[in-house]
Design a protein around this motif. Sequence first.
Motif, PDB file in Angstrom:
ATOM      1  N   VAL A 189      -3.027   1.762   3.310  1.00 31.73           N
ATOM      2  CA  VAL A 189      -4.395   2.112   2.867  1.00 31.73           C
ATOM      3  C   VAL A 189      -4.742   0.363   2.257  1.00 31.73           C
ATOM      4  O   VAL A 189      -3.887  -0.323   1.535  1.00 31.73           O
ATOM      5  N   ASP A 190      -5.895   0.156   2.577  1.00 30.85           N
ATOM      6  CA  ASP A 190      -6.442  -1.185   1.851  1.00 30.85           C
ATOM      7  C   ASP A 190      -7.415  -1.233   0.549  1.00 30.85           C
ATOM      8  O   ASP A 190      -7.980  -2.214   0.100  1.00 30.85           O
ATOM      9  N   ASN A 191      -7.424   0.149  -0.064  1.00 33.82           N
ATOM     10  CA  ASN A 191      -7.972   0.279  -1.119  1.00 33.82           C
ATOM     11  C   ASN A 191      -7.352   0.757  -2.430  1.00 33.82           C
ATOM     12  O   ASN A 191      -6.533   1.932  -2.198  1.00 33.82           O
ATOM     13  N   PRO A 192      -7.188   0.177  -3.511  1.00 35.64           N
ATOM     14  CA  PRO A 192      -6.381   0.513  -4.508  1.00 35.64           C
ATOM     15  C   PRO A 192      -6.642   2.021  -5.017  1.00 35.64           C
ATOM     16  O   PRO A 192      -5.638   2.711  -5.238  1.00 35.64           O
ATOM     17  N   LYS A 193      -7.848   2.376  -5.125  1.00 36.70           N
ATOM     18  CA  LYS A 193      -8.218   3.874  -5.366  1.00 36.70           C
ATOM     19  C   LYS A 193      -7.693   4.917  -4.652  1.00 36.70           C
ATOM     20  O   LYS A 193      -7.098   5.810  -4.693  1.00 36.70           O
ATOM     21  N   ALA A 194      -7.967   4.714  -3.266  1.00 35.67           N
ATOM     22  CA  ALA A 194      -7.619   5.593  -2.162  1.00 35.67           C
ATOM     23  C   ALA A 194      -6.127   5.647  -2.133  1.00 35.67           C
ATOM     24  O   ALA A 194      -5.582   6.561  -1.841  1.00 35.67           O
ATOM     25  N   TYR A 195      -5.569   4.451  -2.372  1.00 34.23           N
ATOM     26  CA  TYR A 195      -4.058   4.484  -2.248  1.00 34.23           C
ATOM     27  C   TYR A 195      -3.334   5.348  -3.686  1.00 34.23           C
ATOM     28  O   TYR A 195      -2.531   6.004  -3.214  1.00 34.23           O
ATOM     29  N   GLU A 196      -4.140   5.279  -4.582  1.00 37.60           N
ATOM     30  CA  GLU A 196      -3.493   6.226  -5.792  1.00 37.60           C
ATOM     31  C   GLU A 196      -3.903   7.642  -5.582  1.00 37.60           C
ATOM     32  O   GLU A 196      -2.958   8.432  -5.820  1.00 37.60           O
ATOM     33  N   GLU A 197      -5.125   7.893  -4.924  1.00 38.98           N
ATOM     34  CA  GLU A 197      -5.257   9.142  -4.359  1.00 38.98           C
ATOM     35  C   GLU A 197      -4.301   9.726  -3.528  1.00 38.98           C
ATOM     36  O   GLU A 197      -4.050  10.842  -3.746  1.00 38.98           O
ATOM     37  N   ALA A 198      -3.939   8.910  -2.494  1.00 37.67           N
ATOM     38  CA  ALA A 198      -2.936   9.475  -1.422  1.00 37.67           C
ATOM     39  C   ALA A 198      -1.614   9.680  -2.137  1.00 37.67           C
ATOM     40  O   ALA A 198      -1.078  10.718  -1.877  1.00 37.67           O
ATOM     41  N   ARG A 199      -1.129   8.930  -2.982  1.00 40.79           N
ATOM     42  CA  ARG A 199       0.182   9.023  -3.555  1.00 40.79           C
ATOM     43  C   ARG A 199       0.074  10.115  -4.431  1.00 40.79           C
ATOM     44  O   ARG A 199       0.938  10.946  -4.662  1.00 40.79           O
ATOM     45  N   ALA A 200      -1.070  10.289  -5.426  1.00 35.86           N
ATOM     46  CA  ALA A 200      -0.967  11.495  -6.108  1.00 35.86           C
ATOM     47  C   ALA A 200      -1.007  12.809  -5.460  1.00 35.86           C
ATOM     48  O   ALA A 200      -0.319  13.662  -5.914  1.00 35.86           O
ATOM     49  N   TYR A 201      -1.615  12.979  -4.444  1.00 43.59           N
ATOM     50  CA  TYR A 201      -1.617  14.228  -3.551  1.00 43.59           C
ATOM     51  C   TYR A 201      -0.349  14.504  -3.232  1.00 43.59           C
ATOM     52  O   TYR A 201      -0.062  15.665  -3.133  1.00 43.59           O
ATOM     53  N   LEU A 202       0.421  13.431  -2.588  1.00 43.64           N
ATOM     54  CA  LEU A 202       1.728  13.677  -1.860  1.00 43.64           C
ATOM     55  C   LEU A 202       2.669  13.938  -2.898  1.00 43.64           C
ATOM     56  O   LEU A 202       3.827  14.587  -2.905  1.00 43.64           O
ATOM     57  N   ARG A 203       2.619  13.221  -4.123  1.00 42.62           N
ATOM     58  CA  ARG A 203       3.665  13.821  -5.155  1.00 42.62           C
ATOM     59  C   ARG A 203       3.478  15.190  -5.543  1.00 42.62           C
ATOM     60  O   ARG A 203       4.450  15.533  -5.904  1.00 42.62           O
ATOM     61  N   GLN A 204       2.315  15.752  -5.437  1.00 47.08           N
ATOM     62  CA  GLN A 204       2.348  17.297  -5.462  1.00 47.08           C
ATOM     63  C   GLN A 204       2.738  18.348  -4.395  1.00 47.08           C
ATOM     64  O   GLN A 204       3.212  19.226  -4.595  1.00 47.08           O
ATOM     65  N   THR A 205       2.435  17.595  -3.206  1.00 48.14           N
ATOM     66  CA  THR A 205       2.456  18.537  -2.141  1.00 48.14           C
ATOM     67  C   THR A 205       3.754  18.157  -1.254  1.00 48.14           C
ATOM     68  O   THR A 205       4.406  19.071  -0.651  1.00 48.14           O
ATOM     69  N   ALA A 206       3.972  16.867  -1.135  1.00 51.53           N
ATOM     70  CA  ALA A 206       5.222  16.441  -0.345  1.00 51.53           C
ATOM     71  C   ALA A 206       5.931  15.037  -0.976  1.00 51.53           C
ATOM     72  O   ALA A 206       5.459  14.029  -0.453  1.00 51.53           O
ATOM     73  N   PRO A 207       6.729  15.187  -1.916  1.00 50.28           N
ATOM     74  CA  PRO A 207       7.161  14.053  -2.616  1.00 50.28           C
ATOM     75  C   PRO A 207       7.903  13.185  -1.901  1.00 50.28           C
ATOM     76  O   PRO A 207       8.133  11.949  -2.232  1.00 50.28           O
ATOM     77  N   THR A 208       8.510  13.803  -0.639  1.00 48.45           N
ATOM     78  CA  THR A 208       9.509  12.658  -0.001  1.00 48.45           C
ATOM     79  C   THR A 208       8.747  12.054   0.826  1.00 48.45           C
ATOM     80  O   THR A 208       9.216  10.865   1.265  1.00 48.45           O
ATOM     81  N   LEU A 209       7.617  11.916   0.990  1.00 47.10           N
ATOM     82  CA  LEU A 209       6.775  11.191   1.712  1.00 47.10           C
ATOM     83  C   LEU A 209       5.760  10.245   1.038  1.00 47.10           C
ATOM     84  O   LEU A 209       5.307   9.209   1.486  1.00 47.10           O
ATOM     85  N   GLU A 210       6.055  10.341  -0.383  1.00 44.41           N
ATOM     86  CA  GLU A 210       5.023   9.497  -1.122  1.00 44.41           C
ATOM     87  C   GLU A 210       5.552   7.918  -1.127  1.00 44.41           C
ATOM     88  O   GLU A 210       4.763   6.939  -1.159  1.00 44.41           O
ATOM     89  N   GLY A 211       6.882   7.911  -0.794  1.00 44.03           N
ATOM     90  CA  GLY A 211       7.260   6.270  -0.485  1.00 44.03           C
ATOM     91  C   GLY A 211       6.837   5.719   0.457  1.00 44.03           C
ATOM     92  O   GLY A 211       7.084   4.518   0.927  1.00 44.03           O
ATOM     93  N   ARG A 212       6.275   6.433   1.610  1.00 43.31           N
ATOM     94  CA  ARG A 212       5.881   5.814   2.834  1.00 43.31           C
ATOM     95  C   ARG A 212       4.439   5.436   2.836  1.00 43.31           C
ATOM     96  O   ARG A 212       3.915   4.609   3.677  1.00 43.31           O
ATOM     97  N   VAL A 213       3.828   5.360   1.667  1.00 46.12           N
ATOM     98  CA  VAL A 213       2.389   5.002   1.421  1.00 46.12           C
ATOM     99  C   VAL A 213       2.546   3.399   0.862  1.00 46.12           C
ATOM    100  O   VAL A 213       3.239   3.207  -0.014  1.00 46.12           O
ATOM    101  N   ARG A 214       1.795   2.702   1.663  1.00 50.71           N
ATOM    102  CA  ARG A 214       1.605   1.296   1.170  1.00 50.71           C
ATOM    103  C   ARG A 214       0.316   0.787   1.019  1.00 50.71           C
ATOM    104  O   ARG A 214      -0.566   1.170   1.945  1.00 50.71           O
ATOM    105  N   LEU A 215       0.200  -0.145   0.101  1.00 45.26           N
ATOM    106  CA  LEU A 215      -1.060  -0.798  -0.140  1.00 45.26           C
ATOM    107  C   LEU A 215      -1.214  -2.050   0.680  1.00 45.26           C
ATOM    108  O   LEU A 215      -0.357  -2.965   0.588  1.00 45.26           O
ATOM    109  N   HIS A 216      -2.082  -2.189   1.476  1.00 51.58           N
ATOM    110  CA  HIS A 216      -2.620  -3.499   2.462  1.00 51.58           C
ATOM    111  C   HIS A 216      -3.076  -4.550   1.392  1.00 51.58           C
ATOM    112  O   HIS A 216      -4.364  -4.198   0.908  1.00 51.58           O
TER     113      HIS A 216
END
Length: 411
Positions: free
Chosen positions: A227-254
Amino acid sequence: MKQLFVHCVRNVTQSALLENGRLTEFSVERSEGTSLVGNLYIGRVVNVLPGMQAAFVDIGLPKNAFLYVDDVLHPHLDRQPKTKPSIADLLKPGDQRVVQIMKEPLGGKGARVTTHYSLPGRCLVYMPHADYVGVSKKIEQEQERARLKQLADELREPGEGLILRTNAEGEPRESLAEDLAALRRVWRDIAKRGDREEAPAALHRDFGLVQRTVRDVFTPEIEELVVDNPKAYEEARAYLRQTAPTLEGRVRLHADGAPIFERFGIKQQIDKAFQPRVSLESGGYLVWDQTEALTVIDVNTGKYTGSVDLEETVFRTNLEAATEIARLLRLRDVGGIVIVDFIDMDTDEHRQQVVQRLEATIRRDRTKCQVVGWTRLGLLEITRKKTRADVMSYFYDTCASCKGKGKIYVR
Protein backbone atom coordinates in the motif's frame (compact mmCIF):
# COMPACT_ATOMS: atom_id res chain seq x y z
CA MET A 1 3.40 -15.90 -6.61
CA LYS A 2 0.50 -13.53 -5.93
CA GLN A 3 0.86 -9.88 -4.91
CA LEU A 4 -1.81 -7.28 -4.17
CA PHE A 5 -1.20 -3.54 -4.59
CA VAL A 6 -3.28 -0.56 -3.46
CA HIS A 7 -2.56 2.87 -4.94
CA CYS A 8 -4.18 6.01 -3.49
CA VAL A 9 -3.83 9.37 -5.21
CA ARG A 10 -5.95 12.46 -4.60
CA ASN A 11 -9.60 11.31 -4.83
CA VAL A 12 -8.95 7.97 -6.59
CA THR A 13 -8.12 4.55 -5.12
CA GLN A 14 -6.89 1.70 -7.33
CA SER A 15 -6.11 -1.92 -6.54
CA ALA A 16 -4.23 -4.44 -8.67
CA LEU A 17 -3.62 -8.18 -8.30
CA LEU A 18 -0.50 -9.70 -9.88
CA GLU A 19 -0.12 -13.45 -10.39
CA ASN A 20 3.50 -14.36 -11.21
CA GLY A 21 4.04 -10.77 -12.26
CA ARG A 22 1.03 -10.68 -14.59
CA LEU A 23 -1.91 -8.35 -13.95
CA THR A 24 -5.13 -10.36 -13.50
CA GLU A 25 -7.48 -8.10 -11.53
CA PHE A 26 -7.85 -4.34 -11.37
CA SER A 27 -10.33 -2.05 -9.58
CA VAL A 28 -10.71 1.70 -9.37
CA GLU A 29 -12.99 3.91 -7.31
CA ARG A 30 -13.40 7.66 -6.95
CA SER A 31 -13.99 8.95 -3.43
CA GLU A 32 -16.88 11.17 -4.55
CA GLY A 33 -18.57 8.26 -6.36
CA THR A 34 -17.98 5.24 -4.17
CA SER A 35 -19.56 1.92 -5.10
CA LEU A 36 -23.25 1.54 -4.29
CA VAL A 37 -23.49 -2.26 -4.59
CA GLY A 38 -24.25 -3.76 -1.19
CA ASN A 39 -25.68 -0.56 0.32
CA LEU A 40 -29.04 -0.83 2.09
CA TYR A 41 -31.83 1.77 2.08
CA ILE A 42 -35.33 2.24 3.39
CA GLY A 43 -37.23 3.00 0.19
CA ARG A 44 -40.76 3.98 -0.79
CA VAL A 45 -42.61 2.21 -3.61
CA VAL A 46 -43.49 4.80 -6.27
CA ASN A 47 -44.98 2.73 -9.09
CA VAL A 48 -46.09 -0.90 -9.43
CA LEU A 49 -46.09 -2.29 -12.98
CA PRO A 50 -47.88 -5.68 -13.20
CA GLY A 51 -47.05 -5.93 -16.91
CA MET A 52 -43.35 -5.91 -16.07
CA GLN A 53 -43.72 -7.78 -12.77
CA ALA A 54 -41.67 -5.01 -11.19
CA ALA A 55 -41.88 -1.89 -9.05
CA PHE A 56 -39.97 1.36 -8.95
CA VAL A 57 -38.68 2.37 -5.54
CA ASP A 58 -37.45 5.79 -4.39
CA ILE A 59 -34.27 5.26 -2.36
CA GLY A 60 -32.98 8.82 -2.57
CA LEU A 61 -30.90 8.48 -5.75
CA PRO A 62 -31.49 10.63 -8.87
CA LYS A 63 -33.31 7.72 -10.58
CA ASN A 64 -35.78 5.38 -8.91
CA ALA A 65 -34.55 1.84 -8.28
CA PHE A 66 -35.96 -1.22 -10.03
CA LEU A 67 -37.36 -4.09 -7.88
CA TYR A 68 -38.28 -7.28 -9.76
CA VAL A 69 -40.89 -9.70 -8.38
CA ASP A 70 -38.30 -12.51 -7.89
CA ASP A 71 -36.41 -10.19 -5.55
CA VAL A 72 -39.50 -9.74 -3.37
CA LEU A 73 -40.30 -13.44 -2.95
CA HIS A 74 -38.50 -15.63 -0.40
CA PRO A 75 -34.77 -16.11 -1.19
CA HIS A 76 -35.05 -19.90 -0.92
CA LEU A 77 -36.63 -21.35 -4.08
CA ASP A 78 -38.33 -24.14 -2.12
CA ARG A 79 -40.13 -21.50 -0.03
CA GLN A 80 -41.55 -19.66 -3.06
CA PRO A 81 -45.10 -20.36 -4.35
CA LYS A 82 -45.31 -22.69 -7.37
CA THR A 83 -47.29 -20.06 -9.27
CA LYS A 84 -45.59 -16.68 -9.22
CA PRO A 85 -47.95 -14.00 -7.82
CA SER A 86 -48.49 -10.62 -9.40
CA ILE A 87 -46.20 -7.89 -8.14
CA ALA A 88 -49.40 -5.89 -7.41
CA ASP A 89 -50.36 -8.49 -4.78
CA LEU A 90 -47.03 -7.99 -2.99
CA LEU A 91 -46.45 -4.24 -3.16
CA LYS A 92 -48.55 -1.08 -3.24
CA PRO A 93 -47.52 2.53 -4.00
CA GLY A 94 -46.51 4.18 -0.75
CA ASP A 95 -45.22 0.95 0.87
CA GLN A 96 -41.89 1.25 2.66
CA ARG A 97 -39.36 -1.54 2.23
CA VAL A 98 -35.73 -2.12 3.19
CA VAL A 99 -33.89 -2.86 -0.06
CA GLN A 100 -30.28 -3.57 -1.01
CA ILE A 101 -28.55 -2.49 -4.22
CA MET A 102 -27.42 -5.49 -6.28
CA LYS A 103 -26.62 -3.59 -9.49
CA GLU A 104 -25.49 0.01 -9.78
CA PRO A 105 -27.23 2.59 -11.98
CA LEU A 106 -25.83 2.12 -15.50
CA GLY A 107 -26.45 4.35 -18.47
CA GLY A 108 -30.00 5.68 -18.23
CA LYS A 109 -31.18 2.91 -15.90
CA GLY A 110 -31.66 3.17 -12.17
CA ALA A 111 -30.17 0.74 -9.67
CA ARG A 112 -31.55 -2.78 -9.36
CA VAL A 113 -32.48 -3.62 -5.76
CA THR A 114 -33.53 -6.71 -3.85
CA THR A 115 -35.05 -7.74 -0.53
CA HIS A 116 -32.74 -10.79 -0.45
CA TYR A 117 -30.32 -9.10 1.94
CA SER A 118 -26.71 -10.29 2.24
CA LEU A 119 -23.85 -8.95 4.35
CA PRO A 120 -20.36 -10.20 3.42
CA GLY A 121 -17.72 -10.87 6.04
CA ARG A 122 -14.23 -12.22 5.53
CA CYS A 123 -15.18 -15.90 5.98
CA LEU A 124 -18.90 -15.96 5.28
CA VAL A 125 -21.86 -14.11 3.84
CA TYR A 126 -24.79 -13.58 6.24
CA MET A 127 -28.33 -13.65 4.80
CA PRO A 128 -30.82 -12.95 7.61
CA HIS A 129 -33.87 -14.52 5.93
CA ALA A 130 -32.49 -17.00 3.37
CA ASP A 131 -32.79 -20.20 5.42
CA TYR A 132 -30.09 -22.24 3.67
CA VAL A 133 -26.35 -22.95 3.75
CA GLY A 134 -23.99 -22.77 0.79
CA VAL A 135 -20.25 -23.41 0.40
CA SER A 136 -17.97 -21.72 -2.15
CA LYS A 137 -17.34 -23.92 -5.20
CA LYS A 138 -13.67 -22.95 -4.99
CA ILE A 139 -13.41 -25.12 -1.87
CA GLU A 140 -13.03 -28.44 -3.67
CA GLN A 141 -12.22 -31.01 -0.95
CA GLU A 142 -15.45 -32.79 -0.06
CA GLN A 143 -14.34 -33.41 3.54
CA GLU A 144 -13.72 -29.70 4.10
CA ARG A 145 -17.00 -28.75 2.42
CA ALA A 146 -18.89 -31.14 4.70
CA ARG A 147 -17.10 -29.78 7.79
CA LEU A 148 -17.95 -26.18 6.93
CA LYS A 149 -21.57 -26.99 6.10
CA GLN A 150 -21.98 -28.78 9.44
CA LEU A 151 -20.44 -25.84 11.33
CA ALA A 152 -22.71 -23.39 9.52
CA ASP A 153 -25.79 -25.43 10.37
CA GLU A 154 -24.72 -25.49 14.01
CA LEU A 155 -23.99 -21.74 14.16
CA ARG A 156 -26.97 -20.32 12.31
CA GLU A 157 -30.30 -19.58 13.94
CA PRO A 158 -33.64 -20.76 12.44
CA GLY A 159 -34.40 -18.87 9.23
CA GLU A 160 -30.88 -17.52 8.75
CA GLY A 161 -28.80 -18.27 5.66
CA LEU A 162 -25.01 -18.53 5.38
CA ILE A 163 -22.57 -18.88 2.49
CA LEU A 164 -19.08 -20.06 3.43
CA ARG A 165 -16.56 -18.08 1.40
CA THR A 166 -13.21 -19.33 0.09
CA ASN A 167 -11.48 -17.69 3.07
CA ALA A 168 -13.41 -20.05 5.38
CA GLU A 169 -11.34 -23.03 4.23
CA GLY A 170 -9.38 -24.40 7.19
CA GLU A 171 -10.78 -21.82 9.62
CA PRO A 172 -11.78 -23.05 13.11
CA ARG A 173 -15.28 -22.77 14.52
CA GLU A 174 -14.27 -19.76 16.67
CA SER A 175 -13.31 -17.65 13.63
CA LEU A 176 -16.56 -18.40 11.84
CA ALA A 177 -18.56 -17.67 15.00
CA GLU A 178 -16.84 -14.29 15.45
CA ASP A 179 -17.46 -13.35 11.82
CA LEU A 180 -21.12 -14.33 12.13
CA ALA A 181 -21.59 -12.45 15.41
CA ALA A 182 -20.19 -9.25 13.89
CA LEU A 183 -22.50 -9.51 10.87
CA ARG A 184 -25.51 -10.17 13.10
CA ARG A 185 -24.74 -6.96 15.00
CA VAL A 186 -24.62 -5.03 11.72
CA TRP A 187 -27.96 -6.48 10.62
CA ARG A 188 -29.66 -5.70 13.95
CA ASP A 189 -28.54 -2.09 13.61
CA ILE A 190 -29.88 -1.94 10.03
CA ALA A 191 -33.24 -3.41 11.09
CA LYS A 192 -33.59 -0.91 13.95
CA ARG A 193 -32.79 2.04 11.71
CA GLY A 194 -35.23 0.73 9.09
CA ASP A 195 -38.03 0.77 11.68
CA ARG A 196 -37.45 4.36 12.73
CA GLU A 197 -36.25 6.11 9.54
CA GLU A 198 -38.60 7.72 7.04
CA ALA A 199 -38.07 6.72 3.40
CA PRO A 200 -35.99 7.41 1.45
CA ALA A 201 -32.90 7.06 3.63
CA ALA A 202 -29.59 5.20 3.61
CA LEU A 203 -29.30 2.55 6.33
CA HIS A 204 -25.91 0.94 5.66
CA ARG A 205 -22.97 1.48 3.33
CA ASP A 206 -20.49 -1.22 2.38
CA PHE A 207 -16.73 -0.74 2.85
CA GLY A 208 -14.69 1.48 0.58
CA LEU A 209 -12.34 -0.07 -1.98
CA VAL A 210 -9.37 -0.54 0.38
CA GLN A 211 -11.25 -2.54 3.00
CA ARG A 212 -13.30 -4.40 0.38
CA THR A 213 -10.07 -5.44 -1.33
CA VAL A 214 -8.61 -6.69 1.95
CA ARG A 215 -11.84 -8.51 2.82
CA ASP A 216 -12.60 -10.06 -0.58
CA VAL A 217 -9.25 -10.44 -2.37
CA PHE A 218 -6.48 -10.72 0.23
CA THR A 219 -6.43 -14.49 0.84
CA PRO A 220 -3.69 -16.62 2.47
CA GLU A 221 -2.49 -17.46 -1.07
CA ILE A 222 -1.35 -13.85 -1.55
CA GLU A 223 2.20 -13.31 -0.32
CA GLU A 224 2.05 -9.57 0.27
CA LEU A 225 -0.20 -6.53 0.21
CA VAL A 226 1.68 -3.36 -0.75
CA VAL A 227 0.00 0.00 0.00
CA ASP A 228 1.38 3.43 -0.87
CA ASN A 229 -0.80 5.50 1.48
CA PRO A 230 -0.15 5.55 5.26
CA LYS A 231 -3.85 5.92 6.14
CA ALA A 232 -4.90 3.05 3.86
CA TYR A 233 -1.99 1.00 5.22
CA GLU A 234 -3.25 1.44 8.78
CA GLU A 235 -6.85 0.67 7.71
CA ALA A 236 -5.73 -2.60 6.11
CA ARG A 237 -3.70 -3.68 9.13
CA ALA A 238 -6.48 -2.75 11.56
CA TYR A 239 -9.05 -4.79 9.62
CA LEU A 240 -6.76 -7.83 9.41
CA ARG A 241 -5.87 -7.51 13.08
CA GLN A 242 -9.55 -8.15 13.86
CA THR A 243 -10.40 -10.71 11.17
CA ALA A 244 -7.17 -12.50 10.12
CA PRO A 245 -4.26 -11.69 12.48
CA THR A 246 -1.92 -14.15 10.75
CA LEU A 247 -2.04 -12.03 7.58
CA GLU A 248 -1.34 -8.65 9.18
CA GLY A 249 2.42 -9.08 8.86
CA ARG A 250 2.10 -9.40 5.07
CA VAL A 251 0.98 -5.78 4.68
CA ARG A 252 3.80 -3.48 3.58
CA LEU A 253 3.96 0.31 3.15
CA HIS A 254 5.52 1.37 -0.16
CA ALA A 255 7.71 4.39 0.52
CA ASP A 256 10.72 4.22 -1.81
CA GLY A 257 9.72 7.32 -3.80
CA ALA A 258 8.89 5.76 -7.17
CA PRO A 259 5.15 5.58 -8.02
CA ILE A 260 3.95 2.14 -6.96
CA PHE A 261 2.24 1.19 -10.25
CA GLU A 262 5.29 2.20 -12.28
CA ARG A 263 7.75 0.59 -9.86
CA PHE A 264 6.09 -2.83 -10.25
CA GLY A 265 5.24 -2.55 -13.96
CA ILE A 266 1.49 -2.34 -13.37
CA LYS A 267 0.87 0.88 -15.32
CA GLN A 268 2.42 -0.56 -18.48
CA GLN A 269 0.24 -3.67 -18.22
CA ILE A 270 -2.91 -1.57 -17.70
CA ASP A 271 -2.10 0.55 -20.76
CA LYS A 272 -1.74 -2.58 -22.93
CA ALA A 273 -4.74 -4.45 -21.52
CA PHE A 274 -7.25 -1.65 -22.19
CA GLN A 275 -6.39 -1.09 -25.84
CA PRO A 276 -8.97 -2.08 -28.49
CA ARG A 277 -6.28 -4.32 -30.03
CA VAL A 278 -4.43 -6.63 -27.65
CA SER A 279 -1.37 -8.57 -28.85
CA LEU A 280 -0.76 -12.22 -28.00
CA GLU A 281 2.72 -13.53 -27.26
CA SER A 282 2.69 -15.79 -30.33
CA GLY A 283 2.14 -12.87 -32.70
CA GLY A 284 -1.64 -13.18 -32.93
CA TYR A 285 -3.97 -10.51 -31.58
CA LEU A 286 -7.47 -9.80 -30.24
CA VAL A 287 -9.77 -6.99 -31.36
CA TRP A 288 -12.30 -5.78 -28.75
CA ASP A 289 -15.50 -3.87 -29.48
CA GLN A 290 -17.56 -3.04 -26.42
CA THR A 291 -21.05 -1.57 -25.95
CA GLU A 292 -23.17 -1.15 -22.81
CA ALA A 293 -24.51 -4.72 -22.81
CA LEU A 294 -22.48 -6.59 -25.43
CA THR A 295 -18.77 -7.18 -26.00
CA VAL A 296 -17.45 -8.69 -29.24
CA ILE A 297 -13.93 -10.16 -29.45
CA ASP A 298 -12.29 -11.16 -32.72
CA VAL A 299 -9.30 -13.54 -32.72
CA ASN A 300 -6.64 -13.25 -35.44
CA THR A 301 -3.41 -15.14 -36.18
CA GLY A 302 -1.55 -11.94 -37.07
CA LYS A 303 2.16 -12.65 -37.50
CA TYR A 304 1.94 -16.20 -36.12
CA THR A 305 2.44 -18.71 -38.96
CA GLY A 306 3.02 -21.89 -36.94
CA SER A 307 5.30 -24.76 -37.92
CA VAL A 308 3.06 -27.78 -38.73
CA ASP A 309 -0.09 -26.99 -40.72
CA LEU A 310 -2.92 -24.45 -40.83
CA GLU A 311 -5.24 -26.34 -38.46
CA GLU A 312 -2.51 -26.61 -35.82
CA THR A 313 -1.64 -22.92 -36.20
CA VAL A 314 -5.29 -21.92 -35.79
CA PHE A 315 -5.74 -24.26 -32.80
CA ARG A 316 -2.65 -22.95 -30.96
CA THR A 317 -3.71 -19.34 -31.57
CA ASN A 318 -7.23 -20.03 -30.26
CA LEU A 319 -5.89 -21.78 -27.14
CA GLU A 320 -3.67 -18.81 -26.33
CA ALA A 321 -6.54 -16.41 -27.06
CA ALA A 322 -8.88 -18.34 -24.72
CA THR A 323 -6.47 -17.92 -21.80
CA GLU A 324 -5.98 -14.22 -22.53
CA ILE A 325 -9.70 -13.53 -23.02
CA ALA A 326 -10.54 -15.06 -19.62
CA ARG A 327 -7.84 -12.89 -18.00
CA LEU A 328 -9.01 -9.71 -19.73
CA LEU A 329 -12.71 -10.25 -18.96
CA ARG A 330 -11.75 -10.35 -15.28
CA LEU A 331 -9.26 -7.51 -15.58
CA ARG A 332 -11.57 -5.15 -17.47
CA ASP A 333 -14.54 -6.28 -15.32
CA VAL A 334 -16.63 -6.77 -18.45
CA GLY A 335 -20.29 -7.61 -17.83
CA GLY A 336 -23.21 -8.75 -19.94
CA ILE A 337 -23.04 -10.86 -23.09
CA VAL A 338 -19.65 -11.62 -24.65
CA ILE A 339 -19.34 -13.03 -28.18
CA VAL A 340 -15.96 -14.44 -29.27
CA ASP A 341 -15.18 -15.01 -32.93
CA PHE A 342 -12.43 -17.60 -32.71
CA ILE A 343 -10.63 -18.56 -35.91
CA ASP A 344 -12.53 -21.39 -37.62
CA MET A 345 -11.38 -24.87 -36.57
CA ASP A 346 -12.05 -28.05 -38.53
CA THR A 347 -12.33 -30.56 -35.69
CA ASP A 348 -14.82 -30.79 -32.81
CA GLU A 349 -12.01 -31.98 -30.55
CA HIS A 350 -10.13 -28.71 -31.01
CA ARG A 351 -13.27 -26.65 -30.38
CA GLN A 352 -13.91 -28.61 -27.19
CA GLN A 353 -10.34 -28.09 -25.97
CA VAL A 354 -10.60 -24.33 -26.55
CA VAL A 355 -13.79 -24.23 -24.43
CA GLN A 356 -12.12 -26.32 -21.72
CA ARG A 357 -9.14 -23.94 -21.62
CA LEU A 358 -11.47 -20.95 -21.32
CA GLU A 359 -13.54 -22.57 -18.56
CA ALA A 360 -10.45 -23.60 -16.60
CA THR A 361 -9.13 -20.03 -16.60
CA ILE A 362 -12.54 -18.49 -15.85
CA ARG A 363 -12.78 -20.50 -12.60
CA ARG A 364 -10.35 -18.02 -11.02
CA ASP A 365 -12.85 -15.19 -11.61
CA ARG A 366 -14.69 -14.06 -8.45
CA THR A 367 -17.56 -12.74 -10.58
CA LYS A 368 -20.06 -15.28 -11.92
CA CYS A 369 -19.08 -16.12 -15.50
CA GLN A 370 -20.52 -18.84 -17.74
CA VAL A 371 -19.47 -20.26 -21.11
CA VAL A 372 -22.83 -20.80 -22.82
CA GLY A 373 -21.50 -22.58 -25.91
CA TRP A 374 -21.08 -22.31 -29.65
CA THR A 375 -23.76 -20.60 -31.74
CA ARG A 376 -24.93 -21.93 -35.12
CA LEU A 377 -22.59 -19.44 -36.77
CA GLY A 378 -19.56 -20.83 -34.91
CA LEU A 379 -19.27 -17.99 -32.39
CA LEU A 380 -18.66 -18.70 -28.70
CA GLU A 381 -21.14 -17.08 -26.31
CA ILE A 382 -20.19 -16.12 -22.73
CA THR A 383 -22.14 -14.31 -20.02
CA ARG A 384 -20.61 -12.45 -17.08
CA LYS A 385 -22.55 -10.87 -14.23
CA LYS A 386 -22.62 -7.07 -14.38
CA THR A 387 -23.00 -5.19 -11.10
CA ARG A 388 -20.90 -2.06 -11.63
CA ALA A 389 -19.79 0.15 -14.48
CA ASP A 390 -16.83 -1.48 -16.22
CA VAL A 391 -13.35 -0.23 -15.40
CA MET A 392 -12.90 1.48 -18.78
CA SER A 393 -15.62 4.01 -17.91
CA TYR A 394 -13.27 5.48 -15.27
CA PHE A 395 -10.59 6.20 -17.88
CA TYR A 396 -12.50 7.16 -21.01
CA ASP A 397 -15.25 9.68 -21.74
CA THR A 398 -17.42 9.60 -24.85
CA CYS A 399 -16.08 11.98 -27.48
CA ALA A 400 -18.30 15.06 -27.74
CA SER A 401 -17.70 15.29 -31.50
CA CYS A 402 -18.25 11.72 -32.73
CA LYS A 403 -20.53 10.58 -29.84
CA GLY A 404 -18.47 7.45 -29.40
CA LYS A 405 -18.32 6.29 -33.03
CA GLY A 406 -14.56 6.85 -33.13
CA LYS A 407 -14.44 7.77 -36.83
CA ILE A 408 -13.48 10.94 -38.65
CA TYR A 409 -15.94 12.00 -41.35
CA VAL A 410 -14.28 12.89 -44.65
CA ARG A 411 -16.39 14.76 -47.22
